[in-house]
Design a protein around this motif. Structure first.
Motif, PDB file in Angstrom:
ATOM      1  N   ARG A  46       0.834  -1.205   0.000  1.00 45.33           N
ATOM      2  CA  ARG A  46       0.000   0.000   0.000  1.00 45.33           C
ATOM      3  C   ARG A  46       0.866   1.252   0.000  1.00 45.33           C
ATOM      4  N   ARG A  47       0.459   2.225  -0.772  1.00 42.80           N
ATOM      5  CA  ARG A  47       1.167   3.495  -0.750  1.00 42.80           C
ATOM      6  C   ARG A  47       0.643   4.320   0.413  1.00 42.80           C
ATOM      7  N   LEU A  48       1.534   4.753   1.303  1.00 46.16           N
ATOM      8  CA  LEU A  48       1.134   5.400   2.543  1.00 46.16           C
ATOM      9  C   LEU A  48       1.669   6.826   2.644  1.00 46.16           C
ATOM     10  N   ASP A  49       0.920   7.655   3.341  1.00 44.47           N
ATOM     11  CA  ASP A  49       1.378   9.000   3.658  1.00 44.47           C
ATOM     12  C   ASP A  49       1.999   9.063   5.045  1.00 44.47           C
ATOM     13  N   LEU A  50       1.438   8.277   5.966  1.00 38.86           N
ATOM     14  CA  LEU A  50       1.869   8.348   7.372  1.00 38.86           C
ATOM     15  C   LEU A  50       1.838   6.967   8.007  1.00 38.86           C
ATOM     16  N   ILE A  51       2.898   6.667   8.767  1.00 37.10           N
ATOM     17  CA  ILE A  51       2.931   5.473   9.608  1.00 37.10           C
ATOM     18  C   ILE A  51       3.108   5.932  11.047  1.00 37.10           C
ATOM     19  N   VAL A  52       2.148   5.603  11.897  1.00 37.99           N
ATOM     20  CA  VAL A  52       2.263   5.876  13.327  1.00 37.99           C
ATOM     21  C   VAL A  52       2.755   4.580  13.962  1.00 37.99           C
ATOM     22  N   LEU A  53       3.974   4.619  14.463  1.00 37.60           N
ATOM     23  CA  LEU A  53       4.687   3.388  14.844  1.00 37.60           C
ATOM     24  C   LEU A  53       5.002   3.341  16.333  1.00 37.60           C
ATOM     25  N   ASP A  54       4.475   2.316  16.997  1.00 31.57           N
ATOM     26  CA  ASP A  54       4.922   2.038  18.357  1.00 31.57           C
ATOM     27  C   ASP A  54       6.178   1.174  18.261  1.00 31.57           C
ATOM     28  N   ILE A  55       7.062   1.319  19.217  1.00 33.68           N
ATOM     29  CA  ILE A  55       8.299   0.542  19.195  1.00 33.68           C
ATOM     30  C   ILE A  55       8.129  -0.784  19.911  1.00 33.68           C
ATOM     31  N   ASN A  56       7.396  -0.776  21.009  1.00 33.12           N
ATOM     32  CA  ASN A  56       7.198  -1.996  21.795  1.00 33.12           C
ATOM     33  C   ASN A  56       6.013  -2.794  21.256  1.00 33.12           C
ATOM     34  N   GLU A  61      11.668  -4.688  15.955  1.00 37.12           N
ATOM     35  CA  GLU A  61      13.105  -4.812  15.742  1.00 37.12           C
ATOM     36  C   GLU A  61      13.844  -3.515  16.034  1.00 37.12           C
ATOM     37  N   GLY A  62      13.311  -2.700  16.946  1.00 30.89           N
ATOM     38  CA  GLY A  62      14.005  -1.489  17.334  1.00 30.89           C
ATOM     39  C   GLY A  62      14.283  -0.566  16.157  1.00 30.89           C
ATOM     40  N   PHE A  63      15.509  -0.049  16.127  1.00 29.75           N
ATOM     41  CA  PHE A  63      15.889   0.886  15.072  1.00 29.75           C
ATOM     42  C   PHE A  63      15.810   0.267  13.679  1.00 29.75           C
ATOM     43  N   GLN A  64      15.960  -1.065  13.602  1.00 29.56           N
ATOM     44  CA  GLN A  64      15.937  -1.727  12.305  1.00 29.56           C
ATOM     45  C   GLN A  64      14.586  -1.591  11.610  1.00 29.56           C
ATOM     46  N   MET A  65      13.529  -1.360  12.389  1.00 31.77           N
ATOM     47  CA  MET A  65      12.207  -1.210  11.788  1.00 31.77           C
ATOM     48  C   MET A  65      12.166  -0.003  10.858  1.00 31.77           C
ATOM     49  N   VAL A  66      12.832   1.058  11.273  1.00 33.02           N
ATOM     50  CA  VAL A  66      12.837   2.278  10.457  1.00 33.02           C
ATOM     51  C   VAL A  66      13.532   2.025   9.131  1.00 33.02           C
ATOM     52  N   ALA A  67      14.689   1.369   9.181  1.00 29.91           N
ATOM     53  CA  ALA A  67      15.438   1.090   7.958  1.00 29.91           C
ATOM     54  C   ALA A  67      14.644   0.201   7.004  1.00 29.91           C
ATOM     55  N   LYS A  68      13.953  -0.803   7.545  1.00 30.97           N
ATOM     56  CA  LYS A  68      13.193  -1.711   6.690  1.00 30.97           C
ATOM     57  C   LYS A  68      11.998  -1.007   6.039  1.00 30.97           C
ATOM     58  N   ILE A  69      11.355  -0.124   6.795  1.00 30.19           N
ATOM     59  CA  ILE A  69      10.254   0.651   6.215  1.00 30.19           C
ATOM     60  C   ILE A  69      10.777   1.571   5.123  1.00 30.19           C
ATOM     61  N   ARG A  70      11.892   2.234   5.393  1.00 26.92           N
ATOM     62  CA  ARG A  70      12.458   3.185   4.430  1.00 26.92           C
ATOM     63  C   ARG A  70      12.888   2.498   3.128  1.00 26.92           C
ATOM     64  N   ARG A  71      13.337   1.258   3.221  1.00 23.45           N
ATOM     65  CA  ARG A  71      13.723   0.536   1.999  1.00 23.45           C
ATOM     66  C   ARG A  71      12.515   0.289   1.098  1.00 23.45           C
ATOM     67  N   LEU A  72      11.348   0.124   1.709  1.00 27.19           N
ATOM     68  CA  LEU A  72      10.131  -0.133   0.939  1.00 27.19           C
ATOM     69  C   LEU A  72       9.461   1.158   0.477  1.00 27.19           C
ATOM     70  N   ILE A  78       7.075   8.934   9.023  1.00 32.75           N
ATOM     71  CA  ILE A  78       7.022   8.005  10.155  1.00 32.75           C
ATOM     72  C   ILE A  78       6.997   8.804  11.456  1.00 32.75           C
ATOM     73  N   LEU A  79       5.954   8.588  12.243  1.00 36.07           N
ATOM     74  CA  LEU A  79       5.845   9.213  13.560  1.00 36.07           C
ATOM     75  C   LEU A  79       5.885   8.114  14.620  1.00 36.07           C
ATOM     76  N   VAL A  80       6.951   8.089  15.409  1.00 36.11           N
ATOM     77  CA  VAL A  80       7.017   7.144  16.525  1.00 36.11           C
ATOM     78  C   VAL A  80       6.099   7.647  17.624  1.00 36.11           C
ATOM     79  N   PHE A  81       5.218   6.767  18.087  1.00 36.72           N
ATOM     80  CA  PHE A  81       4.282   7.090  19.166  1.00 36.72           C
ATOM     81  C   PHE A  81       4.387   5.961  20.174  1.00 36.72           C
ATOM     82  N   SER A  82       5.173   6.178  21.228  1.00 32.88           N
ATOM     83  CA  SER A  82       5.531   5.059  22.091  1.00 32.88           C
ATOM     84  C   SER A  82       5.702   5.497  23.528  1.00 32.88           C
ATOM     85  N   ASP A  83       5.790   4.505  24.419  1.00 29.12           N
ATOM     86  CA  ASP A  83       6.003   4.800  25.831  1.00 29.12           C
ATOM     87  C   ASP A  83       7.450   4.564  26.242  1.00 29.12           C
TER      88      ASP A  83
END
Length: 210
Positions: A46-56, A61-72, A78-83
């Motif tokens: 899906r083509r997305l404008d915004l990903i609201v991402l919790d880390i936990n 996969e921690g920081f690796q999640m950002v890299a994997k999303i960016r490759r796609l 990307i807005l991290v929304f986490s505790d």
């Protein structure tokens, strides 16, 4: 029309976040998931404008999640929304490539501002993070009050995996680095935090995060 993906394992948080997003941008198509593998599948289809991402989240996969999303989708917001600890992690996630970092303790107006900011200006940081960045830029050699703040992004990744009980070989595989590199990072972490064992590390980190 905005296309939004919510990656969050608590349904009530997803519902509340989507309500705020639709209040800011009424025309929204949304997808939701509670784990990272499903999130990657959605990002790949899906083509997305915004990903609201919790880390936990499950299988996160921690920081690796950002890299994997960016490759796609290199241009997705990307807005991290986490505790997780904002003071410790926010700057590192911004360096990793997210557009904004928002604590779950934020008020509804601040959440609204963050969503509007990342989708219109491409960036959002809280007042706390602004102060951290300001202090680092003005006095880069200044000693941090919390020694955890002295850790690099990779050291934080290794530390978190050590605290999860992972062995050197497991950490090397998860982070795609050599076992000797893991040992080097582990030594640096121990030196910076003044500990000698993983048990002492766990006790020290627990104290620092209270």
């Amino acid at each position: 029309m905005k296309h939004v993906l919510l990656v969050e394992n608590h349904s009530i948080v997803r519902l509340a976040t989507l309500f705020i997003i639709r209040d800011v941008f009424p025309a929204v198509t949304s997808w939701e998931t509670d784990n990272f593998p499903d999130a990657l599948h959605i990002v790949s289809t899906r083509r997305l404008d915004l990903i609201v991402l919790d880390i936990n989240i499950p299988d996160g996969e921690g920081f690796q999640m950002v890299a994997k999303i960016r490759r796609l989708q290199p241009e997705v917001t990307i807005l991290v929304f986490s505790d997780i600890d904002e003071e410790l992690y926010a700057v590192h996630y911004l360096k990793a490539g997210v557009n904004g970092f928002l604590s779950k303790t934020s008020s509804t107006p601040e959440i609204r501002i963050a969503i509007l900011s990342v989708l219109t200006n491409g960036r959002y940081v809280s007042e706390m993070v602004q102060q951290i960045l300001l202090r680092r830029n003005i006095t880069p050699g200044m000693r941090q009050s919390n020694p955890l703040a002295a850790l690099s992004q990779r050291e934080i990744e290794v530390m978190d995996l050590l605290l999860e009980g992972k062995w050197t070989k497991e950490i090397a595989t998860l982070l795609n680095i050599t076992g000797s590199s893991v040992s080097t990072y582990k030594l640096r972490i121990f030196e910076k935090l003044g500990v000698n064992t993983v048990i002492e590390l766990y006790q020290k980190v627990s104290t620092l995060r209270e």
